[in-house]
Write a protein that holds these residues in place. Sequence first.
Motif, PDB file in Angstrom:
ATOM      1  N   TYR A 108       0.829  -1.208   0.000  1.00 19.53           N
ATOM      2  CA  TYR A 108       0.000   0.000   0.000  1.00 19.53           C
ATOM      3  C   TYR A 108       0.859   1.252   0.000  1.00 19.53           C
ATOM      4  N   ARG A 112       0.308   3.658  -3.155  1.00 24.34           N
ATOM      5  CA  ARG A 112      -0.578   4.789  -2.922  1.00 24.34           C
ATOM      6  C   ARG A 112       0.111   6.002  -2.287  1.00 24.34           C
ATOM      7  N   ARG A 181      -8.208   4.930  -8.325  1.00 26.27           N
ATOM      8  CA  ARG A 181      -7.887   5.904  -7.278  1.00 26.27           C
ATOM      9  C   ARG A 181      -9.110   6.737  -6.886  1.00 26.27           C
ATOM     10  N   ASP A 184     -10.214   6.025  -3.416  1.00 26.03           N
ATOM     11  CA  ASP A 184      -9.452   6.703  -2.363  1.00 26.03           C
ATOM     12  C   ASP A 184      -9.912   8.151  -2.198  1.00 26.03           C
ATOM     13  N   HIS A 194      -5.463   7.297   5.801  1.00 30.02           N
ATOM     14  CA  HIS A 194      -4.834   6.151   5.135  1.00 30.02           C
ATOM     15  C   HIS A 194      -5.173   4.832   5.823  1.00 30.02           C
TER      16      HIS A 194
END
Length: 291
Positions: A108, A112, A181, A184, A194
């Motif tokens: 991750y 990210r 994305r 997110d 997060h």
Amino acid sequence: MATETKAPAPTPTRTRSARTRRLLTHIGLIGFGLIMLYPLLWMLSSSFKPTAEIFREPGLIPWSFTPSNYTEGWGALQFPFHHYLLNSAIVVAGSIVGNLIGCSMAAYAFARLEFRGKRLFFAIMLATIMLPIHVVIVPQYILFAQLDWINTFYPLIVPKLLATDAFFIFLMVQFIRGLPRDLDEAARIDGCGHVRIFCQIILPLSLPALATTAIFTFIWTWNDFFSQLIFLTSPDMYTVPVALRTFVDSSSQTSWGPLFAMSVVALGPVFGFFLAGQRYLVKGIATTGIK
């Protein structure tokens, strides 16, 4: 008005030729599969033969059927064989949990997060895949000896929590990069950080990659002999691969029948775990890296 041209209908000769090619292809694949399975079938057959007959009658059919190899092999060592199965189960369970936690968190971060030196660290991580275990086993042994972890399960489990298996990190990075994305961004608008994004969005969507990691970790750890032989020194801590090695004695006659019987028993959990997660394994490998 333009007229559409139709493809010519297959002739009976072409149809028979295609069927013949398919038949020959299947026959070849079946023959190749039998060749690949022959050692396994031979070991299964030998587990029901007396030790004196195993190498004298190398065929697959046991003429003297003796299931006593299983009962003899189960109690032939210093501890019953289920003791070694339990030790292997502890190591495998700890390794799976460690890889799922450590490798998913590292993946991750690489997929990210943005931080200084990200590409350099990712390249170093990938470079560690090319390092054979024989290069790092001596420094690891010295470190674990100083921590007084020799003859414990800690050297086999704790490093997994630190994301030391670069292959699984790369596998999960490629899978997470394929997730939109936009998920997110929508979570950040709702006030998620997060930690919540990772736990509530990324992990549930990464189930195929996590299942692939768990299956490969199970198989590789269950069959690992070298590192377990190095770090486990007393018989009560032996795992299945190390215990099977004790059946082979260079100073006396080897009990091949019980050895093959316990080898068949040791293969059971591997086949069962693989068949249980085969659907996720195929899906995880097929979707890894798809954008």
